[in-house]
Design an enzyme around this catalytic site. Structure first.
Site, PDB file in Angstrom:
ATOM      1  N   ASP A 199       0.828  -1.211   0.000  1.00 37.12           N
ATOM      2  CA  ASP A 199       0.000   0.000   0.000  1.00 37.12           C
ATOM      3  C   ASP A 199       0.863   1.263   0.000  1.00 37.12           C
ATOM      4  O   ASP A 199       2.011   1.247   0.454  1.00 37.12           O
ATOM      5  CB  ASP A 199      -0.910  -0.036   1.246  1.00 37.12           C
ATOM      6  CG  ASP A 199      -2.066   0.940   1.125  1.00 37.12           C
ATOM      7  OD1 ASP A 199      -2.367   1.396   0.000  1.00 37.12           O
ATOM      8  OD2 ASP A 199      -2.673   1.259   2.164  1.00 37.12           O
TER       9      ASP A 199
ATOM     10  N   HIS B 103       2.199   3.527  -9.092  1.00 39.77           N
ATOM     11  CA  HIS B 103       2.029   2.099  -9.370  1.00 39.77           C
ATOM     12  C   HIS B 103       3.196   1.557 -10.175  1.00 39.77           C
ATOM     13  O   HIS B 103       3.690   0.460  -9.936  1.00 39.77           O
ATOM     14  CB  HIS B 103       0.701   1.855 -10.087  1.00 39.77           C
ATOM     15  CG  HIS B 103      -0.484   2.166  -9.222  1.00 39.77           C
ATOM     16  ND1 HIS B 103      -1.490   3.020  -9.599  1.00 39.77           N
ATOM     17  CD2 HIS B 103      -0.798   1.753  -7.981  1.00 39.77           C
ATOM     18  CE1 HIS B 103      -2.377   3.112  -8.624  1.00 39.77           C
ATOM     19  NE2 HIS B 103      -1.978   2.361  -7.625  1.00 39.77           N
TER      20      HIS B 103
ATOM     21  N   ARG C 126     -12.107   2.478  -8.610  1.00 37.60           N
ATOM     22  CA  ARG C 126     -11.243   3.606  -8.991  1.00 37.60           C
ATOM     23  C   ARG C 126     -11.589   4.079 -10.406  1.00 37.60           C
ATOM     24  O   ARG C 126     -12.236   3.361 -11.160  1.00 37.60           O
ATOM     25  CB  ARG C 126      -9.773   3.159  -8.922  1.00 37.60           C
ATOM     26  CG  ARG C 126      -9.360   2.848  -7.498  1.00 37.60           C
ATOM     27  CD  ARG C 126      -7.917   2.452  -7.446  1.00 37.60           C
ATOM     28  NE  ARG C 126      -7.521   2.128  -6.086  1.00 37.60           N
ATOM     29  CZ  ARG C 126      -6.288   1.752  -5.754  1.00 37.60           C
ATOM     30  NH1 ARG C 126      -5.348   1.650  -6.669  1.00 37.60           N
ATOM     31  NH2 ARG C 126      -5.991   1.477  -4.500  1.00 37.60           N
TER      32      ARG C 126
ATOM     33  N   LEU D  85      11.555 -20.111  -5.238  1.00 35.85           N
ATOM     34  CA  LEU D  85      10.501 -19.269  -4.649  1.00 35.85           C
ATOM     35  C   LEU D  85       9.195 -19.357  -5.443  1.00 35.85           C
ATOM     36  O   LEU D  85       9.211 -19.263  -6.669  1.00 35.85           O
ATOM     37  CB  LEU D  85      10.968 -17.803  -4.621  1.00 35.85           C
ATOM     38  CG  LEU D  85       9.918 -16.782  -4.152  1.00 35.85           C
ATOM     39  CD1 LEU D  85       9.734 -16.854  -2.642  1.00 35.85           C
ATOM     40  CD2 LEU D  85      10.308 -15.364  -4.564  1.00 35.85           C
TER      41      LEU D  85
ATOM     42  N   ARG E 197       2.280  -5.098   5.903  1.00 34.69           N
ATOM     43  CA  ARG E 197       1.518  -4.059   5.208  1.00 34.69           C
ATOM     44  C   ARG E 197       2.322  -2.771   5.236  1.00 34.69           C
ATOM     45  O   ARG E 197       2.702  -2.289   6.306  1.00 34.69           O
ATOM     46  CB  ARG E 197       0.134  -3.831   5.819  1.00 34.69           C
ATOM     47  CG  ARG E 197      -0.647  -2.767   5.027  1.00 34.69           C
ATOM     48  CD  ARG E 197      -2.079  -2.594   5.437  1.00 34.69           C
ATOM     49  NE  ARG E 197      -2.727  -1.644   4.500  1.00 34.69           N
ATOM     50  CZ  ARG E 197      -3.996  -1.688   4.147  1.00 34.69           C
ATOM     51  NH1 ARG E 197      -4.791  -2.610   4.635  1.00 34.69           N
ATOM     52  NH2 ARG E 197      -4.493  -0.799   3.297  1.00 34.69           N
TER      53      ARG E 197
ATOM     54  N   LEU F 118      -6.776  -5.214   7.385  1.00 37.19           N
ATOM     55  CA  LEU F 118      -6.584  -6.365   6.491  1.00 37.19           C
ATOM     56  C   LEU F 118      -7.146  -6.141   5.098  1.00 37.19           C
ATOM     57  O   LEU F 118      -6.745  -6.829   4.153  1.00 37.19           O
ATOM     58  CB  LEU F 118      -7.221  -7.621   7.095  1.00 37.19           C
ATOM     59  CG  LEU F 118      -6.339  -8.376   8.080  1.00 37.19           C
ATOM     60  CD1 LEU F 118      -7.026  -9.667   8.510  1.00 37.19           C
ATOM     61  CD2 LEU F 118      -4.974  -8.702   7.461  1.00 37.19           C
TER      62      LEU F 118
HETATM   63  C1  V0D Z   1       0.399  -1.916  -8.687  1.00 37.25           C
HETATM   64  C2  V0D Z   1       2.506  -2.132  -6.546  1.00 37.25           C
HETATM   65  C3  V0D Z   1       3.261  -6.556 -10.545  1.00 37.25           C
HETATM   66  C4  V0D Z   1       1.081  -2.460  -6.259  1.00 37.25           C
HETATM   67  C5  V0D Z   1       3.153  -2.997  -7.589  1.00 37.25           C
HETATM   68  C6  V0D Z   1      -2.977  -5.952 -12.015  1.00 37.25           C
HETATM   69  C7  V0D Z   1       0.006  -2.071  -7.254  1.00 37.25           C
HETATM   70  C8  V0D Z   1       2.698  -2.665  -8.995  1.00 37.25           C
HETATM   71  C9  V0D Z   1       2.131  -7.206 -10.981  1.00 37.25           C
HETATM   72  C10 V0D Z   1       2.046  -8.561 -11.547  1.00 37.25           C
HETATM   73  C11 V0D Z   1       0.819  -4.127  -9.789  1.00 37.25           C
HETATM   74  C12 V0D Z   1       0.885  -9.320 -11.445  1.00 37.25           C
HETATM   75  C13 V0D Z   1       0.828 -10.596 -11.975  1.00 37.25           C
HETATM   76  C14 V0D Z   1       1.931 -11.130 -12.582  1.00 37.25           C
HETATM   77  C15 V0D Z   1       3.098 -10.408 -12.695  1.00 37.25           C
HETATM   78  C16 V0D Z   1       3.152  -9.130 -12.168  1.00 37.25           C
HETATM   79  C17 V0D Z   1       1.079  -6.309 -10.733  1.00 37.25           C
HETATM   80  C18 V0D Z   1      -1.027  -5.412 -10.580  1.00 37.25           C
HETATM   81  C19 V0D Z   1      -0.541  -4.271 -10.021  1.00 37.25           C
HETATM   82  C20 V0D Z   1      -2.513  -5.537 -10.743  1.00 37.25           C
HETATM   83  F1  V0D Z   1       1.897 -12.384 -13.080  1.00 37.25           F
HETATM   84  N1  V0D Z   1       2.957  -5.351 -10.072  1.00 37.25           N
HETATM   85  N2  V0D Z   1       1.628  -5.177 -10.189  1.00 37.25           N
HETATM   86  N3  V0D Z   1      -0.239  -6.447 -10.923  1.00 37.25           N
HETATM   87  N4  V0D Z   1       1.306  -2.949  -9.218  1.00 37.25           N
END
Ligand code: V0D
Length: 254
Positions: A34, A51, A85, A145, A202, A209
């Protein structure tokens, strides 16, 4: 903060055999990442910039988890509530898996990482599903992992689905409710093939949560950080692991 010596220093000095027997490294770490939007706002940038910056933090923490011999890392990337959003933000977020994998899949493969996903995948855009499915297939034989992404995930939704499927199966098999037990519930969750998280982290200052892994976190240690996710680094990750280790050592002494 208590510790002076970072956990990793003492960890590095151990040999392979000692590492293998160190049961104070959490096997499964779950993270609520977050503070991305607030990180951007603080810099006068659009939320989406936060993001994207969050992606760099993801790969850093994955590498740290590999180094520490963590077995499972579950990352909460998109909750069922995130659909509320603005559409343009949602659209950009749903392109991040592809962007992340384009940049880092080769590196993840060479680090023996296995990619998995939990959540309601069917309601994600097909380009998002395809990118993730490709990565899951491409890494399915890796035994390092487990990098588990929670996407379009909501815990109550998961439990409700599990209850519906369970009731259907029990009806068909003519099972009585008395035969239902905790293990059976666990088998109907997305996480049926994973151990329960030992540690929940978190970031971003909130202490709730947010509908994440309600059943699975029953016995989990919680660790909160005020740092926004894009600024979360190996340093904070090691602090969390050291704090977890000290808690376990205290119980061990009882
Ligand atoms: C945005 C910060 C990696 C949190 C990190 C669709 C929110 C970047 C993935 C990811 C997001 C997901 C699946 C995968 C490989 C990578 C990702 C989302 C948002 C939401 F197989 N970062 N990330 N997916 N953020």
């Amino acid at each position: 903060m208590v510790m002076k010596i970072p956990f990793f220093n003492s960890y590095k000095q151990m040999n392979e055999a000692t590492q293998f027997h160190d049961d104070h490294v959490p096997e499964h770490i779950a993270i609520i990442m977050d503070g991305n939007g607030r990180w951007a706002k603080k810099r006068g940038l659009p939320r989406v910039a936060g993001h994207k910056e969050g992606i760099s933090a993801v790969i850093k923490i994955v590498k740290a988890a590999v180094k520490c011999n963590v077995k499972v890392l579950t990352l909460y990337t998109f909750s069922t509530e995130n659909w509320k959003r603005p559409k343009s933000e949602v659209d950009t977020i749903l392109r991040l898996p592809k962007e992340f994998l384009h940049l880092y899949l080769p590196e993840l493969i060479s680090n023996n990482v296995r990619i998995e996903a939990i959540g309601d995948m069917e309601n994600l855009p097909s380009h998002t599903q395809e990118a993730i499915q490709y990565a899951i297939n491409r890494t399915r034989d890796n035994d390092g992992l487990v990098l588990n992404f929670a996407l379009n995930y909501g815990s109550r939704h998961e439990l409700l689905n599990a209850m519906k499927a369970m009731l259907k199966d029990m009806n068909e098999a003519k099972l009585s409710p008395d035969e239902l037990d905790e293990q059976m519930v666990s088998r109907y969750l997305y996480t049926s093939n994973l151990p329960e998280p030992d540690l929940l982290i978190r970031t971003g200052g909130e202490r709730r949560l947010s509908n994440f892994l309600l059943w699975q976190l029953a016995y989990t240690e919680f660790w909160f950080s005020d740092v926004f996710w894009p600024d979360f680094s190996e340093k904070e990750f090691m602090e969390a692991l050291e704090d977890y280790r000290q808690r376990k050592r205290r119980y061990g002494g009882l």
